[in-house]
Design an enzyme around this catalytic site. Structure first.
Site, PDB file in Angstrom:
ATOM      1  N   THR A  80       0.815  -1.216   0.000  1.00 25.36           N
ATOM      2  CA  THR A  80       0.000   0.000   0.000  1.00 25.36           C
ATOM      3  C   THR A  80       0.847   1.264   0.000  1.00 25.36           C
ATOM      4  OG1 THR A  80      -1.788  -1.162   1.149  1.00 25.36           O
ATOM      5  CG2 THR A  80      -1.837   1.231   1.224  1.00 25.36           C
ATOM      6  N   THR A 102       1.275  -4.417   4.246  1.00 24.89           N
ATOM      7  CA  THR A 102       0.993  -4.761   5.640  1.00 24.89           C
ATOM      8  C   THR A 102       0.331  -6.125   5.822  1.00 24.89           C
ATOM      9  OG1 THR A 102      -1.149  -3.613   5.560  1.00 24.89           O
ATOM     10  CG2 THR A 102       0.775  -2.336   6.295  1.00 24.89           C
TER      11      THR A 102
END
Length: 327
Positions: free
Chosen positions: A12, A91
């Site tokens: 991300t 993540t």
């Protein structure tokens, strides 16, 4: 200035989407150079170099990719001019790569893994600050010899206990019972504790010479689960991790299949709660499993994969799990 080497893998933190939105974004839009250029003041912290090894969503990360990152860090660590490392990562599987590197890399130099919960185009994007603080930590002399650490949301976590505990909040990571090992405030680390577990140069493992790892599968126990999923998971596997209920247990219907499976390959008994300690129990004697002690199922799978490069003896494997649980 200290030299910090940034290795990009995607996630991300490398993504972009609709202005202001936190969802429906595209990974791999920004490379390491663009990430560094986008963080105000970061070049005042260290002499920063970097390279993009891969640029993918972390769900697509493979053992081959992790080994490539570990080998590159080992190679660069031999350069006396490099003081520390930052790995940018998605993540969703960050906790797995962090622990993998903690076992596979052989250096005392700081290694910090970071990412973001929001793309750079979102309102309140968190990637820039996480990267800034990670570079600051990797350049700080107090970070040496602490193994792989993660910096997310101003907190420093130890790789062995890092866990993503929320699907979308910026404050998405925890260190479980270990908590965080410190905090970052701008470019200053405040350490609260030091891990006593073996890591990096003292892990007993290495990425050197490895082209892959033994295959270990994980099976989740739940109410009324069909024990045949154990048989299916064990087929072609070198080891198995049971993500059991509570203290790492599965029901009576599973015991005969567990015993049969554990007679063929090592089976680690961990807890689906992702926290606490699973210690030796009569259950292990009865079905032949090995307790995972302080490691959650994700970490247990990685440690078992490395352990199987050295031994397949259940007693020796249990000793390794004890060692990595502080016993």
């Amino acid at each position: 200035m200290k030299k910090v080497y940034v290795i990009g893998t995607g996630g991300t933190i490398s993504s972009a989407g609709r202005e202001g939105s936190t969802t429906n974004y595209t990974n791999g839009v920004f490379d390491v150079a663009a990430l560094i250029e986008g963080v105000p003041g970061i070049k005042d912290l260290a002499d920063i170099c970097g390279e993009q090894i891969i640029n993918i969503s972390s769900e697509d990360m493979t053992v081959k990719d992790m080994l490539a990152v570990a080998r590159r860090i080992d190679e660069l660590a031999s350069d006396d001019s490099v003081s520390g490392f930052v790995v940018t990562h998605g993540t969703n599987t960050m906790e797995e790569t962090a622990f993998f590197l903690d076992l596979a890399v052989s250096t005392e130099k700081p290694i910090v893994i970071t990412g973001s919960m929001r793309p750079a185009t979102a309102a309140g994007a968190d990637g820039a600050m996480n990267l800034y603080e990670s570079v600051a930590l990797a350049a700080h002399p107090s970070a040496a010899g602490r193994g792989v650490m993660a910096v997310m949301g101003d907190r420093i976590f130890d790789a062995a206990f890092l866990h993503k505990s929320n699907a979308f909040r910026v404050d998405a990571f925890t260190g479980g019972d270990a908590g965080c090992i410190g905090y970052m405030q701008d470019d200053v680390p405040f350490f609260l504790q030091r891990s006593e577990l073996p890591h990096t140069a003292r892990s007993g493992f290495s990425a050197g010479g490895l082209t892959g790892l033994p295959k270990v599968e994980t099976v989740l126990f739940y109410v009324d689960a069909d024990p045949r999923i154990l048989t299916a998971a064990a087929e072609g596997a070198d080891g198995l991790v049971l993500a059991g209920a509570g203290g790492g247990f599965a029901g009576r219907a599973w015991e005969p299949v567990l015993k049969e499976t554990a007679g063929k390959i090592p089976v680690i008994r961990a807890s689906r709660t992702m926290d606490g300690v699973v210690t030796r129990d009569d259950y292990d004697t009865r079905v032949g499993t090995v307790p995972g002690y302080a490691l959650d199922p994700l970490k247990a799978r990685i440690l078992l994969s490395f352990a199987l490069t050295k031994t397949r003896d259940h007693g020796a494997i249990e000793d390794i799990f004890k060692k990595y649980s502080g016993l």
